[in-house]
Design an enzyme around this catalytic site. Structure first.
Site, PDB file in Angstrom:
ATOM      1  N   HIS A   1      -8.511   0.295 -12.341  1.00  0.00           N
ATOM      2  CA  HIS A   1      -8.510   1.308 -11.287  1.00  0.00           C
ATOM      3  C   HIS A   1      -6.896   2.020 -11.475  1.00  0.00           C
ATOM      4  O   HIS A   1      -6.701   3.136 -11.249  1.00  0.00           O
ATOM      5  CB  HIS A   1      -8.907   0.950  -9.950  1.00  0.00           C
ATOM      6  CG  HIS A   1      -8.661   1.591  -8.819  1.00  0.00           C
ATOM      7  ND1 HIS A   1      -9.436   2.718  -8.718  1.00  0.00           N
ATOM      8  CD2 HIS A   1      -7.507   1.593  -7.920  1.00  0.00           C
ATOM      9  CE1 HIS A   1      -8.656   3.312  -7.559  1.00  0.00           C
ATOM     10  NE2 HIS A   1      -7.795   2.385  -7.006  1.00  0.00           N
ATOM     11  N   PHE A   2      -5.860   0.981 -11.105  1.00  0.00           N
ATOM     12  CA  PHE A   2      -4.611   1.684 -11.071  1.00  0.00           C
ATOM     13  C   PHE A   2      -3.920   2.270 -12.151  1.00  0.00           C
ATOM     14  O   PHE A   2      -3.278   2.956 -11.992  1.00  0.00           O
ATOM     15  CB  PHE A   2      -3.797   0.589 -10.105  1.00  0.00           C
ATOM     16  CG  PHE A   2      -3.147  -0.494 -11.038  1.00  0.00           C
ATOM     17  CD1 PHE A   2      -2.234  -0.366 -11.821  1.00  0.00           C
ATOM     18  CD2 PHE A   2      -3.610  -1.937 -10.527  1.00  0.00           C
ATOM     19  CE1 PHE A   2      -1.812  -1.523 -12.673  1.00  0.00           C
ATOM     20  CE2 PHE A   2      -3.214  -2.944 -11.082  1.00  0.00           C
ATOM     21  CZ  PHE A   2      -2.048  -2.652 -12.226  1.00  0.00           C
ATOM     22  N   HIS A   3      -4.504   1.759 -13.322  1.00  0.00           N
ATOM     23  CA  HIS A   3      -4.107   2.443 -14.430  1.00  0.00           C
ATOM     24  C   HIS A   3      -4.519   3.736 -14.577  1.00  0.00           C
ATOM     25  O   HIS A   3      -4.033   5.050 -14.738  1.00  0.00           O
ATOM     26  CB  HIS A   3      -4.255   1.745 -15.948  1.00  0.00           C
ATOM     27  CG  HIS A   3      -3.509   0.746 -16.252  1.00  0.00           C
ATOM     28  ND1 HIS A   3      -3.327  -0.505 -15.551  1.00  0.00           N
ATOM     29  CD2 HIS A   3      -2.396   0.536 -16.897  1.00  0.00           C
ATOM     30  CE1 HIS A   3      -2.564  -1.250 -16.005  1.00  0.00           C
ATOM     31  NE2 HIS A   3      -1.850  -0.676 -16.944  1.00  0.00           N
TER      32      HIS A   3
ATOM     33  N   ARG B   1      -8.413 -10.517 -13.504  1.00  0.00           N
ATOM     34  CA  ARG B   1      -7.106  -9.765 -14.111  1.00  0.00           C
ATOM     35  C   ARG B   1      -6.213 -10.670 -14.600  1.00  0.00           C
ATOM     36  O   ARG B   1      -6.337 -11.950 -14.173  1.00  0.00           O
ATOM     37  CB  ARG B   1      -6.544  -8.719 -13.096  1.00  0.00           C
ATOM     38  CG  ARG B   1      -6.023  -9.420 -11.823  1.00  0.00           C
ATOM     39  CD  ARG B   1      -5.876  -8.552 -10.747  1.00  0.00           C
ATOM     40  NE  ARG B   1      -4.625  -7.975 -10.918  1.00  0.00           N
ATOM     41  CZ  ARG B   1      -3.785  -7.177  -9.978  1.00  0.00           C
ATOM     42  NH1 ARG B   1      -4.116  -7.333  -8.577  1.00  0.00           N
ATOM     43  NH2 ARG B   1      -2.733  -6.554 -10.236  1.00  0.00           N
ATOM     44  N   ARG B   2      -5.263 -10.614 -15.138  1.00  0.00           N
ATOM     45  CA  ARG B   2      -3.849 -11.482 -15.332  1.00  0.00           C
ATOM     46  C   ARG B   2      -4.374 -12.527 -15.987  1.00  0.00           C
ATOM     47  O   ARG B   2      -3.915 -13.845 -15.754  1.00  0.00           O
ATOM     48  CB  ARG B   2      -3.394 -11.701 -14.125  1.00  0.00           C
ATOM     49  CG  ARG B   2      -2.456 -10.115 -13.367  1.00  0.00           C
ATOM     50  CD  ARG B   2      -2.174 -10.885 -12.054  1.00  0.00           C
ATOM     51  NE  ARG B   2      -1.152  -9.768 -11.599  1.00  0.00           N
ATOM     52  CZ  ARG B   2      -0.715  -9.991 -10.323  1.00  0.00           C
ATOM     53  NH1 ARG B   2      -0.949 -10.688  -9.385  1.00  0.00           N
ATOM     54  NH2 ARG B   2       0.208  -8.878  -9.933  1.00  0.00           N
TER      55      ARG B   2
ATOM     56  N   HIS C   1       0.834  -1.203  -0.223  1.00  0.00           N
ATOM     57  CA  HIS C   1      -0.227  -0.108   0.210  1.00  0.00           C
ATOM     58  C   HIS C   1       0.673   1.205   0.077  1.00  0.00           C
ATOM     59  O   HIS C   1       0.506   2.151  -0.924  1.00  0.00           O
ATOM     60  CB  HIS C   1      -1.208   0.037   1.091  1.00  0.00           C
ATOM     61  CG  HIS C   1      -1.880   1.328   0.885  1.00  0.00           C
ATOM     62  ND1 HIS C   1      -2.736   1.260  -0.257  1.00  0.00           N
ATOM     63  CD2 HIS C   1      -1.862   2.364   1.374  1.00  0.00           C
ATOM     64  CE1 HIS C   1      -3.446   2.483  -0.305  1.00  0.00           C
ATOM     65  NE2 HIS C   1      -2.897   3.235   0.585  1.00  0.00           N
TER      66      HIS C   1
ATOM     67  N   TYR D   1       1.949   5.622  -2.311  1.00  0.00           N
ATOM     68  CA  TYR D   1       2.092   6.978  -1.977  1.00  0.00           C
ATOM     69  C   TYR D   1       3.336   7.444  -2.153  1.00  0.00           C
ATOM     70  O   TYR D   1       3.640   8.670  -2.468  1.00  0.00           O
ATOM     71  CB  TYR D   1       1.797   7.030  -0.516  1.00  0.00           C
ATOM     72  CG  TYR D   1       0.325   6.986  -0.455  1.00  0.00           C
ATOM     73  CD1 TYR D   1      -0.645   7.871  -0.317  1.00  0.00           C
ATOM     74  CD2 TYR D   1      -0.437   5.654  -0.176  1.00  0.00           C
ATOM     75  CE1 TYR D   1      -1.991   7.918  -0.411  1.00  0.00           C
ATOM     76  CE2 TYR D   1      -1.728   5.724  -0.070  1.00  0.00           C
ATOM     77  CZ  TYR D   1      -2.577   6.759  -0.360  1.00  0.00           C
ATOM     78  OH  TYR D   1      -3.971   6.753  -0.266  1.00  0.00           O
TER      79      TYR D   1
HETATM   80  C1  HEM Z   1       0.315   2.368 -23.212  1.00  0.00           C
HETATM   81  C2  HEM Z   1      -0.240   2.275 -22.151  1.00  0.00           C
HETATM   82  C3  HEM Z   1      -0.497   1.153 -21.390  1.00  0.00           C
HETATM   83  C4  HEM Z   1      -1.309   0.002 -21.756  1.00  0.00           C
HETATM   84  C5  HEM Z   1      -1.792  -0.358 -23.098  1.00  0.00           C
HETATM   85  C6  HEM Z   1      -1.293  -0.734 -20.755  1.00  0.00           C
HETATM   86  C7  HEM Z   1      -1.702  -2.130 -20.503  1.00  0.00           C
HETATM   87  C8  HEM Z   1      -1.656  -3.005 -19.543  1.00  0.00           C
HETATM   88  C9  HEM Z   1      -2.392  -4.449 -19.449  1.00  0.00           C
HETATM   89  C10 HEM Z   1      -3.078  -5.023 -20.803  1.00  0.00           C
HETATM   90  C11 HEM Z   1      -1.851  -5.019 -18.244  1.00  0.00           C
HETATM   91  C12 HEM Z   1      -2.139  -6.281 -17.854  1.00  0.00           C
HETATM   92  C13 HEM Z   1      -3.317  -6.431 -16.800  1.00  0.00           C
HETATM   93  C14 HEM Z   1      -3.855  -7.483 -16.350  1.00  0.00           C
HETATM   94  O1  HEM Z   1      -4.375  -8.567 -17.039  1.00  0.00           O
HETATM   95  O2  HEM Z   1      -3.996  -7.690 -15.076  1.00  0.00           O
HETATM   96  C15 HEM Z   1      -1.065  -3.953 -17.522  1.00  0.00           C
HETATM   97  C16 HEM Z   1      -0.378  -4.385 -16.444  1.00  0.00           C
HETATM   98  C17 HEM Z   1       0.282  -3.283 -15.628  1.00  0.00           C
HETATM   99  N1  HEM Z   1       0.163  -2.050 -16.037  1.00  0.00           N
HETATM  100 FE1  HEM Z   1      -0.075  -1.014 -17.759  1.00  0.00          FE
HETATM  101  N2  HEM Z   1      -0.641  -0.412 -19.514  1.00  0.00           N
HETATM  102  C18 HEM Z   1      -0.046   0.861 -20.167  1.00  0.00           C
HETATM  103  C19 HEM Z   1       0.641   1.892 -19.305  1.00  0.00           C
HETATM  104  C20 HEM Z   1       0.934   1.712 -17.845  1.00  0.00           C
HETATM  105  C21 HEM Z   1       1.632   2.657 -17.054  1.00  0.00           C
HETATM  106  C22 HEM Z   1       2.141   4.103 -17.706  1.00  0.00           C
HETATM  107  C23 HEM Z   1       1.746   2.119 -15.846  1.00  0.00           C
HETATM  108  C24 HEM Z   1       2.352   2.856 -14.677  1.00  0.00           C
HETATM  109  C25 HEM Z   1       3.305   3.736 -14.584  1.00  0.00           C
HETATM  110  C26 HEM Z   1       1.374   0.771 -15.823  1.00  0.00           C
HETATM  111  C27 HEM Z   1       1.597   0.009 -14.906  1.00  0.00           C
HETATM  112  C28 HEM Z   1       1.115  -1.369 -15.006  1.00  0.00           C
HETATM  113  C29 HEM Z   1       1.284  -2.446 -13.907  1.00  0.00           C
HETATM  114  C30 HEM Z   1       1.953  -2.117 -12.639  1.00  0.00           C
HETATM  115  C31 HEM Z   1       0.851  -3.584 -14.485  1.00  0.00           C
HETATM  116  C32 HEM Z   1       1.119  -4.865 -13.700  1.00  0.00           C
HETATM  117  C33 HEM Z   1      -0.229  -5.624 -13.299  1.00  0.00           C
HETATM  118  C34 HEM Z   1      -0.189  -7.000 -12.586  1.00  0.00           C
HETATM  119  O3  HEM Z   1       0.797  -7.507 -12.296  1.00  0.00           O
HETATM  120  O4  HEM Z   1      -1.180  -7.449 -12.331  1.00  0.00           O
HETATM  121  N3  HEM Z   1       0.885   0.595 -17.209  1.00  0.00           N
HETATM  122  N4  HEM Z   1      -0.823  -2.874 -18.496  1.00  0.00           N
HETATM  123 CU   LIG Z   2      -3.282  -0.159  -1.353  1.00  0.00          CU
END
Ligand code: HEM
Ligand SMILES: [Cu+2]
Ligand SMILES: [Cu+2]
Lengths: 541, 174
Positions: free
Chosen positions: A368-370, A431-432, A217, A221
């Protein structure tokens, strides 16, 4: 004071941050395409999960940590008006963190660490992944140490004076990160690293998750605070006005740091290894951290309103129109707040002990987190980069209009991508997942939303490329124009005189955090040593 | 030190809002029997087959002597076992989930039957399904490269139909 050395230090950190960012954006777009299943040639869980793991690590750990370190060094030197303390050490920290990043990237890209950025045991990745991640954290501790030393030294040299707000907030963030990373560091050093090297045979998954929740968490922040710093110390000045209140800003940072730490169990609401009472306690704390965000919203909007009225805006909402919308910092803060408002509603649902069951681990969560991380937070990273790049490279920004287009498209892309993502979560999509194979009617309703997400992702990818293009063109332009501007911090309406020590020091808060952490994590961690728990052996993935 | 009166007022309002949310959630948790799994009950995941409760023959739906319905399920890469179960609608059901390998999660979409399944622990959740139908049971925590394929089914029948089915199959199954 010439600050070439500081500028080089800050720039080097930001290069790593933004290279990680652009690579990960390409992976992100590949991921939305692959998981939709619309292009069957792309289908491959092996590649997909390697990609998501890498994308998550690059965005959540590399972009953020390097950006925060670089920004922190430059904030320290410009707000305190002293050189960065012990630069060789700072470069050492940079090197360590970079080495860690490279070591972790090798198994990630080879598909030997497809365990996501959360790496929950007993699924086990290649040991280099854990070693690399640990080095990245250790490198960032060097930064924390330097920030704290500079803070204390300045206080000693300027007795009775208020530490500049920007530095106060940066040092609080360093303190926050030391406490935050302690959880995952304990997990890493005592459980995961020895186990991944084969020194121990088994691991306790319940304890590992509990320690990771300690970190999970407050880490958000840690990422968010640079954005808040920009809200308070850059935005009012850029909008043409004053900071509404310096003291309230300090109070907001303090509450944010202190209360974001003892509440990690809202990530374990659905876990069987912690009892309901502890979950409730952390759940209540979760609402306490909403407080500084309310305060921040108020102060920022008040500062903006003053600016709008100074510029001739009239009436209840007239001031909004007369804001300098063509200033990148001002535009970014408006878009950032908009995303924060929507994201905040979503966050309330997540934080609710009962409602959480509907959306836990569904597509709602990445949606949410995106919105709140890749949106609210990262759009401020862009604004800070646009602000600092001319100062750091001493070249004028390549094109302000391009920067405005980039910020707008990031906002639009994020809205287009995350709205259907939330809906998919409500429709039950986990997710995932790399494909949809459930043979069920429900899944048909998911398809149109997947299509929208792909489109939103494309807009985002285009926007990300514009951002990198801008930085590149600014730095490597062969214009003879020299940019001589310096960082300008906003003045508060009422000058800060002397402050009570609790608004000007970190030591008291360090102790308060210690006590709160003991209360909220002491027994929940110790229980694993009293209970008859059973370890797990290692599993591949 | 200067705090604007407006700001003070806003801080109080914010505190009030936070307190309100906390209050709603506490009341909700107390009166709507929130069912997040919090039983902190350990089990050795490596020897489930030797345990009385989760031995293969004892999995699935059981009606105990008091008429309570208990469902015992094992999660393992890449399915939930038994792969298909049948339960009555509109009836309280106690689910007990364990994992034989890594961390899994389980969610029955559109319901609050959701929990993490952590090796070494039994996750107990109470739920009920108001509407009859065929529900998918999805793994919602990444558990390996086959995670996409990890799902099973639960068939929810009208109470009467379910009871009829139970009596007709008594003695056959189990
Ligand atoms: C071009 C822009 C972006 C696209 C299209 C994109 C798309 C995605 C997708 C499809 C996943 C898989 C999610 C799932 O199935 O759970 C993912 C995971 C993730 N994204 Fe992005 N994303 C983008 C930009 C970003 C940015 C700017 C950040 C943060 C600074 C970010 C942080 C994350 C993180 C931390 C995960 C890991 C989630 C997990 O392990 O469950 N993404 N993203
Ligand atoms: Cu949290
Ligand atoms: Cu799974």
């Amino acid at each position: 004071m010439t600050d070439i050395a500081e500028r080089r230090l800050a720039l080097s950190h930001m290069y790593v941050a933004f290279i990680a960012f652009i690579l990960a954006c390409f992976m992100g777009e590949y991921q939305v395409l692959e998981r939709s299943g619309f292009i069957s040639a792309l289908d491959s869980p092996t590649v997909y999960f390697a990609s998501v793991s890498t994308h998550g690590v690059l965005m959540a750990y590399v972009l953020t940590t390097f950006f925060i370190m670089g920004f922190g060094y430059y904030t320290a030197t410009t707000s305190l008006k002293v050189p960065v303390w012990n630069k060789p050490l700072a470069w050492g920290g940079f090197g360590l963190a970079l080495l860690g990043t490279v070591l972790a990237a090798i198994p990630l890209l080879l598909g030997l660490a497809s365990v996501m950025y959360t790496f929950y045991p007993p699924a086990q990745a290649h040991y280099l992944f854990y070693l690399g991640a640990t080095l990245l954290i250790v490198g960032s501790w060097v930064w924390c140490g330097i920030m704290i030393v500079m803070f204390l030294q300045w206080k000693k040299d300027n007795p009775g004076e208020a530490v500049p707000l920007a530095m106060f907030a940066t040092t609080m963030n360093a303190l926050l990160w030391l406490w935050t990373s302690a959880g995952v560091a304990l997990e890493s050093l005592f459980l995961i690293v020895p186990w991944s090297l084969g020194w121990t045979d088994t691991i306790d998954p319940g304890l590992a998750r509990t320690l990771f929740a300690w970190t999970l968490h407050p880490i958000v922040y840690f990422w968010l605070i640079p954005a808040y710093i920009a809200f308070y110390v850059f935005v009012p000045k850029q909008a043409g006005a004053f900071l509404f209140s310096d003291e309230a800003a300090r109070a907001a940072f303090i509450v944010l740091v202190v209360f974001s730490l003892p509440i990690g169990f809202h990530h374990l609401y659905m876990d069987p290894q912690q009892a309901a009472g502890w979950k409730m306690l952390h759940g209540i704390g979760t609402f306490v951290v909403a407080l500084p965000t309310f305060l921040t919203g108020f102060t920022v909007i008040a500062s903006l309103e003053i600016a709008g009225r100074l510029r001739g805006g009239k009436g209840l909402f007239g001031w909004i129109g007369s804001l300098p919308w063509t200033n990148t910092m001002v535009l970014a803060v408006i878009l950032s707040l908009l995303m924060l408002i929507f994201g905040g509603f979503g966050g309330l649902i997540n934080a609710s002990y009962a409602m959480n069951a509907m959306i836990h681990n569904t597509a709602w969560v990445p949606g949410h987190f995106h919105l709140i991380f890749a949106g609210t937070t990262v759009i401020m990273y862009f604004a800070i980069a646009y602000y600092l790049w001319p100062i750091l490279t001493q070249k004028p920004l390549y094109s302000n209009n391009l920067a405005l287009v980039q910020l707008w498209t990031w906002f639009l892309g994020m809205s287009i991508m995350t709205t259907p993502w939330h809906v998919l979560g409500l429709l039950g999509q986990p997710r995932r997942i790399s494909s949809v194979v459930y043979n069920n009617l429900l899944t048909l309703s998911w398809e149109p939303y997947e299509l929208l997400m792909i489109f939103g992702g494309l807009v985002l990818l285009g926007s990300a490329c514009l951002f990198i293009y801008q930085l590149f063109k600014t730095q490597f332009s062969n214009t003879s124009a020299v940019f001589t501007g310096e960082v300008e911090y906003a003045e508060p309406i009422h000058a800060v005189g002397t402050l009570p020590e609790y608004l000007n020091d970190i030591k008291i808060w360090n102790k308060v955090i210690g006590v709160l952490m003991l209360i909220s994590f002491g027994i929940p961690i110790l229980q694993f040593f009293f209970l008859d728990t059973y370890d797990s052996s290692a599993w591949g993935f | 030190m200067h705090i604007d009166p407006l700001e003070k007022k806003w801080a109080q309002i914010s505190l009030g809002i936070c307190a309100l949310f906390v209050g709603i959630i506490m009341l909700d948790a107390l009166f709507h029997s929130v069912n997040a799994p919090s039983n902190v009950e350990t089990i050795n995941s490596a020897t489930l087959h030797l345990s009385e409760e989760f031995a293969e023959d004892n999995l699935g739906v059981e009606v105990d002597d008091d008429g309570n319905i208990i469902v015992r399920m094992v999660a393992g890469r890449y399915s939930f076992f038994p792969k298909k179960i049948t339960v009555p609608a509109d009836t309280k059901i106690t689910f007990r989930w364990v994992s034989i390998d890594v961390v899994h999660g389980v969610h029955i979409p559109m319901t609050n039957m959701s929990t993490m399944i952590i090796p070494g622990f039994v996750a107990e959740v109470e739920s009920s399904f108001p509407k009859p139908g065929d529900y998918p049971v999805l793994c919602n925590e990444y558990c390996g490269l086959g995670h996409d394929h990890m799902w099973s089914k639960i068939d929810v029948l009208e109470k009467d139909k379910w009871r009829a089915l139970q009596t007709s199959s008594k003695g056959v199954a189990k």
